[in-house]
Design an enzyme around this catalytic site. Structure first.
Site, PDB file in Angstrom:
ATOM      1  N   CYS A 114       4.768  31.604 -34.866  1.00 59.29           N
ATOM      2  CA  CYS A 114       4.600  30.591 -35.875  1.00 59.29           C
ATOM      3  C   CYS A 114       3.876  29.488 -35.735  1.00 59.29           C
ATOM      4  O   CYS A 114       3.068  28.633 -36.268  1.00 59.29           O
ATOM      5  CB  CYS A 114       5.826  30.091 -36.855  1.00 59.29           C
ATOM      6  SG  CYS A 114       6.766  31.643 -37.521  1.00 59.29           S
ATOM      7  N   HIS A 251       3.837  24.107 -41.199  1.00 58.45           N
ATOM      8  CA  HIS A 251       4.002  25.606 -41.141  1.00 58.45           C
ATOM      9  C   HIS A 251       5.070  25.565 -42.508  1.00 58.45           C
ATOM     10  O   HIS A 251       6.309  24.996 -42.370  1.00 58.45           O
ATOM     11  CB  HIS A 251       4.727  25.805 -39.766  1.00 58.45           C
ATOM     12  CG  HIS A 251       5.339  27.295 -39.946  1.00 58.45           C
ATOM     13  ND1 HIS A 251       4.782  28.243 -40.111  1.00 58.45           N
ATOM     14  CD2 HIS A 251       6.661  27.696 -39.430  1.00 58.45           C
ATOM     15  CE1 HIS A 251       5.536  29.597 -40.227  1.00 58.45           C
ATOM     16  NE2 HIS A 251       6.457  28.883 -39.711  1.00 58.45           N
ATOM     17  N   ASN A 281       7.288  32.840 -45.317  1.00 57.12           N
ATOM     18  CA  ASN A 281       6.725  32.484 -43.945  1.00 57.12           C
ATOM     19  C   ASN A 281       5.711  33.576 -43.659  1.00 57.12           C
ATOM     20  O   ASN A 281       6.018  34.619 -43.408  1.00 57.12           O
ATOM     21  CB  ASN A 281       7.827  32.365 -43.206  1.00 57.12           C
ATOM     22  CG  ASN A 281       7.824  31.743 -41.796  1.00 57.12           C
ATOM     23  OD1 ASN A 281       6.455  31.899 -41.439  1.00 57.12           O
ATOM     24  ND2 ASN A 281       8.682  31.557 -40.960  1.00 57.12           N
TER      25      ASN A 281
HETATM   26  N1  ACO Z   1      21.027  36.565 -49.441  1.00 55.26           N
HETATM   27  C1  ACO Z   1      22.148  36.324 -50.002  1.00 55.26           C
HETATM   28  N2  ACO Z   1      23.152  35.894 -49.012  1.00 55.26           N
HETATM   29  C2  ACO Z   1      22.687  36.038 -47.755  1.00 55.26           C
HETATM   30  C3  ACO Z   1      21.149  36.156 -47.420  1.00 55.26           C
HETATM   31  C4  ACO Z   1      20.584  36.393 -48.442  1.00 55.26           C
HETATM   32  N3  ACO Z   1      19.253  36.940 -48.386  1.00 55.26           N
HETATM   33  N4  ACO Z   1      21.031  36.012 -46.064  1.00 55.26           N
HETATM   34  C5  ACO Z   1      22.182  35.448 -45.610  1.00 55.26           C
HETATM   35  N5  ACO Z   1      22.991  35.383 -46.513  1.00 55.26           N
HETATM   36  C6  ACO Z   1      24.470  35.049 -46.643  1.00 55.26           C
HETATM   37  C7  ACO Z   1      24.992  35.337 -44.943  1.00 55.26           C
HETATM   38  O1  ACO Z   1      25.690  36.699 -44.915  1.00 55.26           O
HETATM   39  C8  ACO Z   1      26.393  34.406 -45.111  1.00 55.26           C
HETATM   40  O2  ACO Z   1      27.339  35.199 -45.859  1.00 55.26           O
HETATM   41  P1  ACO Z   1      28.982  34.696 -45.150  1.00 55.26           P
HETATM   42  O3  ACO Z   1      29.106  33.247 -45.483  1.00 55.26           O
HETATM   43  O4  ACO Z   1      29.781  35.634 -46.070  1.00 55.26           O
HETATM   44  O5  ACO Z   1      28.776  35.241 -44.055  1.00 55.26           O
HETATM   45  C9  ACO Z   1      25.927  33.314 -45.877  1.00 55.26           C
HETATM   46  O6  ACO Z   1      24.725  33.751 -46.886  1.00 55.26           O
HETATM   47  C10 ACO Z   1      25.370  31.947 -45.274  1.00 55.26           C
HETATM   48  O7  ACO Z   1      24.473  32.480 -44.216  1.00 55.26           O
HETATM   49  P2  ACO Z   1      23.819  31.492 -43.165  1.00 55.26           P
HETATM   50  O8  ACO Z   1      22.836  32.353 -42.326  1.00 55.26           O
HETATM   51  O9  ACO Z   1      24.936  30.585 -42.638  1.00 55.26           O
HETATM   52  O10 ACO Z   1      23.134  30.765 -44.077  1.00 55.26           O
HETATM   53  P3  ACO Z   1      22.231  29.271 -44.115  1.00 55.26           P
HETATM   54  O11 ACO Z   1      22.630  28.260 -45.007  1.00 55.26           O
HETATM   55  O12 ACO Z   1      21.810  29.042 -42.604  1.00 55.26           O
HETATM   56  O13 ACO Z   1      20.755  29.925 -44.400  1.00 55.26           O
HETATM   57  C11 ACO Z   1      18.614  30.549 -43.678  1.00 55.26           C
HETATM   58  C12 ACO Z   1      20.004  30.952 -43.715  1.00 55.26           C
HETATM   59  C13 ACO Z   1      17.887  30.550 -44.960  1.00 55.26           C
HETATM   60  C14 ACO Z   1      17.883  31.839 -42.755  1.00 55.26           C
HETATM   61  C15 ACO Z   1      18.452  29.230 -42.748  1.00 55.26           C
HETATM   62  O14 ACO Z   1      19.355  29.249 -41.804  1.00 55.26           O
HETATM   63  C16 ACO Z   1      17.185  29.181 -42.241  1.00 55.26           C
HETATM   64  O15 ACO Z   1      16.161  28.785 -43.224  1.00 55.26           O
HETATM   65  N6  ACO Z   1      16.859  29.145 -41.166  1.00 55.26           N
HETATM   66  C17 ACO Z   1      15.531  28.588 -40.699  1.00 55.26           C
HETATM   67  C18 ACO Z   1      14.917  29.870 -40.355  1.00 55.26           C
HETATM   68  C19 ACO Z   1      13.664  29.900 -40.328  1.00 55.26           C
HETATM   69  O16 ACO Z   1      12.856  29.418 -41.063  1.00 55.26           O
HETATM   70  N7  ACO Z   1      12.782  31.018 -39.617  1.00 55.26           N
HETATM   71  C20 ACO Z   1      11.529  31.199 -39.931  1.00 55.26           C
HETATM   72  C21 ACO Z   1      10.965  31.299 -38.260  1.00 55.26           C
HETATM   73  S1  ACO Z   1      11.057  29.939 -37.373  1.00 55.26           S
HETATM   74  C22 ACO Z   1      10.130  28.928 -38.226  1.00 55.26           C
HETATM   75  O17 ACO Z   1       9.139  29.404 -38.777  1.00 55.26           O
HETATM   76  C23 ACO Z   1      10.492  27.413 -38.009  1.00 55.26           C
END
Ligand code: ACO
Length: 324
Positions: A114, A251, A281
């Protein structure tokens, strides 16, 4: 007098096929509400069968050259940032070079996921500054749909395909922060963070392409800290402060990362270019996609101070400060 890499024009391309959050909910156990609340994403574009990273890149490159008023014959180099090349080798940049009809100069890929576009800008800027090239095409192009695990709701909802490009040309400046062109770039990497974001395949490990794996919460936490610190570092290099920034072009990974980073930098949301809702993304393509939108709609204007930043797998992160 110093050599400055001026940004002459931008271009971008998104594949025709759109997948909305509601359509994602038919593929995995998710919902428009969950995706919107956690990420700000509403839809993503997906390359058609047979449509390759080089095809997306070619569209964006052609648009950027036309916006810049630069002929292919004037190009000295192409840097293409991608983590999803057409083939293991040769570099996708050379495919684009041939398709553009560019028969001289040099072309290569940069792999910083990224952060690839920001890395590519830094590389091209340095070639231009030392006088090894005068005109450069920097492209970010990705087909992340090809490396997603479409059964993993934690990752497949976050990414999309796309491409963006800019044309850089070396011009003389005074050496001060009022010069037009790239004023500073800063790059970082920390390979110890491999397991937080990677693809579990590749030519020398599994001889297959593999799928993207991510520890989302960890990535989020590091992103906000690393991005705000590299922005300040880059501004500091030329004696400017975050209050001097006209436009932050981050980004486009996640609206919450954008909001938290802007808040840490004490930047009002009106100064942040946000396009993640329209294409999710797109990795290395996201910064030039956002740049193209904000220059086309007239927000970014000549003389504006524009700060581009990104973070990605590796981890890698960096920033590029330019006077438009
Ligand atoms: N739909 C519904 N529920 C979901 C989904 C989905 N698509 N994905 C995960 N869940 C559930 C999980 O299973 C979990 O359920 P549980 O509590 O029953 O176990 C719950 O949602 C919470 O999951 P978390 O992973 O803790 O959710 P979080 O609040 O951290 O959000 C996310 C997840 C959106 C991926 C967040 O961590 C994030 O944005 N991280 C940054 C990742 C990113 O942007 N990466 C891109 C590459 S790096 C970069 O570009 C910077």
């Amino acid at each position: 007098m110093v050599r400055r890499s001026q940004i002459l024009g931008c271009g971008s391309y998104l594949p025709e096929r759109v997948i909305t959050n509601d359509e994602m909910a038919e593929l995995v156990d998710t919902s428009d509400e969950w995706i919107t609340a956690r990420t700000g994403i509403k839809k993503r574009h997906i390359a058609a069968d047979g449509e390759k990273t080089s095809d997306l890149a070619l569209h964006a490159a052609t648009a950027a050259l036309s916006a810049a008023g630069v002929s292919v014959d004037d190009l000295d180099m192409i840097v293409l940032a991608t983590a999803t090349p057409d083939e293991t080798f040769p570099a996708t940049a050379t495919v684009v070079q041939a398709e553009l009809g560019m028969t001289r100069g040099f072309a290569f890929d940069v792999q910083a996921v990224c952060s690839g576009f920001v890395y590519g800008m830094a590389v091209a800027d340095n070639f231009l500054k030392v006088g090894q090239a005068d005109t450069a095409l920097v492209i970010g192009a990705e087909t992340f749909s090809r490396i997603l695990d479409w059964s993993d709701r934690g990752t497949c909802v976050l990414f999309g395909d796309g491409a963006g490009a800019v044309v850089l040309k070396s011009e003389n400046g005074d050496g001060g922060p009022e010069d037009r062109g790239i004023l500073a770039t800063r790059l970082h990497a920390d390979g110890r963070k491999h397991d937080m974001l990677y693809v579990d395949g590749g030519p020398s490990s599994t001889q297959s392409t593999g799928h993207l794996r991510m520890l989302g919460k960890e990535v989020f936490r590091h992103a906000v800290t690393n991005l705000s610190s590299v922005v300040l570092e880059t501004l500091d290099e030329v004696g400017l402060a975050s209050s001097d920034i006209d436009w932050l072009v981050p980004h486009q990974a996640n609206k919450r990362i954008l909001d938290s980073t802007a808040k840490k930098l004490k930047l009002s949301p009106e100064r942040v270019i946000v396009t993640v809702q329209d294409h999710a993304n797109t990795s290395a393509a996201s910064v030039p996609l956002a740049l193209d939108q904000a220059t086309t709609d007239g927000r970014i204007k000549q003389g504006d101070l524009v700060l581009m930043e990104a973070m990605g797998g590796g981890f890698t992160w960096g920033a590029c400060l330019a006077r438009w």
